[in-house]
Enzyme design. Structure first.
Site, mmCIF file in Angstrom:
data_model
loop_
_atom_site.group_PDB
_atom_site.id
_atom_site.type_symbol
_atom_site.label_atom_id
_atom_site.label_comp_id
_atom_site.label_asym_id
_atom_site.label_seq_id
_atom_site.Cartn_x
_atom_site.Cartn_y
_atom_site.Cartn_z
ATOM 1 N N ARG A 258 -11.437 -15.079 -0.370
ATOM 2 C CA ARG A 258 -10.345 -14.619 -1.326
ATOM 3 C C ARG A 258 -10.263 -15.491 -2.310
ATOM 4 N NH1 ARG A 258 -7.903 -10.247 0.105
ATOM 5 N NH2 ARG A 258 -7.293 -10.889 2.245
ATOM 6 N N VAL B 262 1.068 -1.252 -0.033
ATOM 7 C CA VAL B 262 0.138 0.016 -0.084
ATOM 8 C C VAL B 262 0.824 1.269 -0.048
ATOM 9 C CG1 VAL B 262 -1.636 1.366 1.295
ATOM 10 C CG2 VAL B 262 -2.135 -1.091 0.978
ATOM 11 N N CYS C 254 -10.770 -2.001 2.661
ATOM 12 C CA CYS C 254 -11.034 -1.868 1.163
ATOM 13 C C CYS C 254 -12.314 -2.708 0.911
ATOM 14 C CB CYS C 254 -10.064 -2.619 0.660
ATOM 15 S SG CYS C 254 -9.463 -4.437 1.451
ATOM 16 N N HIS D 45 -11.888 -5.901 -5.818
ATOM 17 C CA HIS D 45 -12.830 -6.665 -4.766
ATOM 18 C C HIS D 45 -14.269 -6.566 -5.649
ATOM 19 C CE1 HIS D 45 -9.833 -7.229 -2.020
ATOM 20 N NE2 HIS D 45 -10.072 -6.580 -1.171
#
Length: 344
Positions: A235, A14, A150, A242
């Site tokens: 996942r 990140v 997120c 996503h």
């Protein structure tokens, strides 16, 4: 106007997205980067092990990595962006705020604290008013502002757009990219030809953070939205983006066209990193898809599709780039809001 910023935890996945997004930013100039003590003293080029899909910015590559502490940072920084691990952030971020720094953080620590703004600029910019409460209660001159998880940030703007129809419940099942776990978070032997049907702590974050984001701040006090959110997080073997399947129960009985209009017309904010249209709605039932749609709006736009009116409300899919809109880009956007609103 140039705002000098420091980047905490700059060498991670990140942190590298932060560097990418802040390169040539119209307002922010990276003046300091920090990482673990093991990396301190190295050039950013050597410490970062650069893995982002654009070249490392030369000016940032030559910066010397500092330790993450108030004593190691320059005095003339206007704003700090944090991508620290939450265990480190919980210790270091309050120290920085006590030292007078304003911190826009992606770390998960203190997201649900009653005096810490958890902010998506298009959803709840007024929650920055909690900074006054925070300063009064904690006795510091700095400020701590968080962006949500997120997966939460992918869904919540769509729920905010539907709140006009009387949002009562939301059920969501996520298909989350491997980059959300960090570069070393999921091994190839775990994820290739596979789906992992549990992500530790993720369900709770979606269920609680969304209620805070949709809640109200009045006279310096926070009240959570009364929507009931339930989440199942998975996942999947996509790299970024996503994808989430949402079932929203509404008090009203809107048509699919009315829902389409509410999502597509969700109000934008006038900030440098904000997309002109926060939510793009596809008519094609096969969209959105991570590979095709995660970079819409330079990775900052949320996509929705597959709208179907049900007896209880509406069913749809939504998608966002998890390390841009869902992480580094969200913190940058909050930083821009802090500047716009005069907190920096």
């Amino acid at each position: 106007m140039t705002v000098r910023v420091g980047l905490l935890g700059a060498t991670g996945a990140v942190g590298q997205r932060f560097v990418q997004l802040l390169d040539d930013h119209p307002t922010f100039e990276i003046a300091a980067v920090t990482a673990s003590p093991e990396s301190a003293g190295e050039s950013y080029r050597d410490a970062a092990k650069w893995r982002v899909d654009t070249p490392i910015p030369e000016r940032i590559a030559e910066l010397t990595v500092r330790e993450t502490s108030p004593d190691a940072l320059p005095d003339d920084l206007d704003l700090l962006f944090s991508s620290l691990p939450s265990s480190v952030g919980a210790e270091i971020e309050p120290e920085l705020c006590r030292a007078g720094y304003v911190v826009s953080s992606n770390s998960s620590n203190e997201r649900m604290a009653e005096d810490v703004p958890l902010t998506i600029p298009e959803v709840n910019p007024d929650h920055l008013d909690l900074i006054d409460t925070q300063r009064e209660q904690r006795g510091w001159d700095g400020a701590l502002v968080k962006n949500p998880n997120c997966s939460t940030i992918t869904m919540t703007p769509t729920l905010a757009a539907l709140d006009e129809f009387g949002l009562e419940r939301a059920h969501v099942s996520t298909l989350q990219a491997v980059s959300g776990a960090g570069y070393s978070g999921v091994t190839s032997m775990e994820i290739i030809d596979n789906v992992l049907p549990h992500i530790g702590g993720e369900e709770e974050k979606m269920e609680t953070e969304s209620r805070k984001l949709l809640g109200d701040v009045e006279d310096g006090e926070l009240s959570l939205h009364d929507v009931d959110v339930s989440a199942s997080c998975n996942r999947v073997p996509s790299l970024d983006g996503h994808l989430e399947n949402v079932f929203a129960e509404l008090d009203d009985d809107p048509s699919a066209d009315a829902v389409h209009e509410a999502l597509a017309n969700f109000e934008a904010v006038d900030l440098p990193s904000a997309p002109a249209q926060p939510i793009h709605v596809f008519d094609d039932p096969e969209r959105p898809q991570p590979r095709l749609d995660r970079m819409r709006g330079k990775g900052m736009q949320i996509s929705a599709g597959g709208l179907q009116a049900t007896d209880e409300g509406v069913q749809y899919n939504c998608l966002a780039h998890n390390t841009i809109r869902g992480a580094a880009g969200a913190s940058v956007l909050n930083g821009e809001l802090l500047v716009e609103e005069g907190w920096v």
